[in-house]
Design an enzyme around this catalytic site. Structure first.
Site, PDB file in Angstrom:
ATOM      1  N   HIS A  44       5.468   1.360  -1.187  1.00 23.81           N
ATOM      2  CA  HIS A  44       6.798   1.975  -1.019  1.00 23.81           C
ATOM      3  C   HIS A  44       6.687   3.433  -0.594  1.00 23.81           C
ATOM      4  CE1 HIS A  44       6.831   3.008  -5.566  1.00 23.81           C
ATOM      5  NE2 HIS A  44       6.979   4.178  -4.971  1.00 23.81           N
TER       6      HIS A  44
ATOM      7  N   ASP B 258      14.447  11.119  -3.329  1.00 18.26           N
ATOM      8  CA  ASP B 258      15.046  10.146  -4.240  1.00 18.26           C
ATOM      9  C   ASP B 258      15.345  10.737  -5.615  1.00 18.26           C
ATOM     10  OD1 ASP B 258      12.349  10.412  -4.865  1.00 18.26           O
ATOM     11  OD2 ASP B 258      11.813   8.404  -4.231  1.00 18.26           O
TER      12      ASP B 258
ATOM     13  N   GLU C 111      11.533  -0.009  -1.639  1.00 21.90           N
ATOM     14  CA  GLU C 111      10.652  -1.025  -2.215  1.00 21.90           C
ATOM     15  C   GLU C 111      10.432  -2.178  -1.230  1.00 21.90           C
ATOM     16  OE1 GLU C 111       8.975  -0.472  -4.830  1.00 21.90           O
ATOM     17  OE2 GLU C 111      10.157  -0.400  -6.673  1.00 21.90           O
TER      18      GLU C 111
ATOM     19  N   ASN D 119       2.645  -0.351  -4.240  1.00 18.34           N
ATOM     20  CA  ASN D 119       3.051  -1.547  -3.483  1.00 18.34           C
ATOM     21  C   ASN D 119       3.464  -1.194  -2.052  1.00 18.34           C
ATOM     22  OD1 ASN D 119       5.452  -0.253  -3.877  1.00 18.34           O
ATOM     23  ND2 ASN D 119       6.394  -1.838  -5.147  1.00 18.34           N
TER      24      ASN D 119
END
Ligand code: GLP
Length: 247
Positions: free
Chosen positions: A138, A67, A143, A136
């Site tokens: 990811h 990313d 996400e 979280n």
């Protein structure tokens, strides 16, 4: 799924680096999927050491990073291109033209996403994908959401992710709001996945990822379907796993 629980972060880093080195020894022209964040730092240090000891050769290796932040130039210290250069690429004998990261500066983010997926496919897919885990759940910057996204795509970063990554910037305001991330296809089509997780703060989400329901609200849970997943986690990160996986 194979779970390796290590004594501490140093041990995690050494074991992960050894598995990556093994991949390169077995296939010198491997395509490695690489990750950023705090967790891989020790792994990159160990890989650099193995290179300095003449134990690995990166000259035929190709890399594809997961990313990049939208709007960030490669020379911006907050960019993942800069992170990779500082923490791995500048220390080993990898050819710059074989190191691929989505461009944060592309005029059209959509076109850049399509280009990246084509590139993954032209390179024959990823031999070994290194992953960290977001607070979280990811992976890359996939996400939590209502659906899994297969293709490389542009994503709005959640506030929790921006806060977690603010430590790499001088203030929260400087953390970009969008990123381009490899999608679940690129990740899940990798022949081998190495998920590395450290610290107590990740222990509950790691349990959900590995043993909870597979759901896009916990993106990493999709890894349960991967046929060749190795998890390397330190004792702190393993502390909420079933007892047979604890250190
Ligand atoms: C970022 C990266 C992820 C990484 C995550 C966790 O959001 N895009 O690829 O896994 O951070 O990072 P850390 O290892 O610092 O907890």
């Amino acid at each position: 799924m194979k779970i390796i629980c290590t004594k501490d972060y140093e041990d995690l880093s050494r074991k992960a680096a050894e598995l990556i080195a093994e991949q390169i020894l077995l296939k010198p022209d491997s395509v490695l999927g690489l990750a950023t964040g705090g967790t891989p730092l020790g792994i990159y240090r160990c890989l650099t050491q193995l290179y300095r000891n003449d134990q690995i050769d990166f000259s035929s290796v190709t890399t594809l990073n997961l990313d990049e932040y939208v709007g960030m130039a490669p020379d911006n210290p907050g960019s993942y291109a800069y992170f990779m250069e500082q923490n791995l690429f500048s220390h080993v004998n990898i050819s710059p033209e074989r190191c691929h990261i989505p461009s944060g500066l592309a005029k059209s983010a959509d076109a850049e996403c399509r280009r990246y997926d084509q590139l993954i496919s032209v390179l024959g897919g990823i031999d070994l994908q290194l992953l960290g885990l977001g607070n979280n759940g990811h992976i890359g910057f996939n996400e939590p959401s209502d659906t899994f996204t297969a293709a490389t795509h542009c994503v709005a970063l959640s506030e929790s992710t921006r806060s977690a990554n603010a430590r790499f910037f001088s203030s929260l305001e400087e953390v970009p709001t969008q990123a381009i991330t490899m999608g679940m296809n690129g990740i899940m089509n990798a022949k081998q996945i190495l998920l590395c997780v450290s610290e107590t703060s990740k222990s509950e989400i790691l349990r959900e990822v590995l043993f909870g329901p597979v759901t896009p609200s916990v993106p990493g849970s999709v890894l349960q379907y991967h046929p060749n997943l190795t998890v390397i986690a330190d004792a702190d990160a393993c502390s909420c796993l079933p007892s047979e996986y604890r250190y």
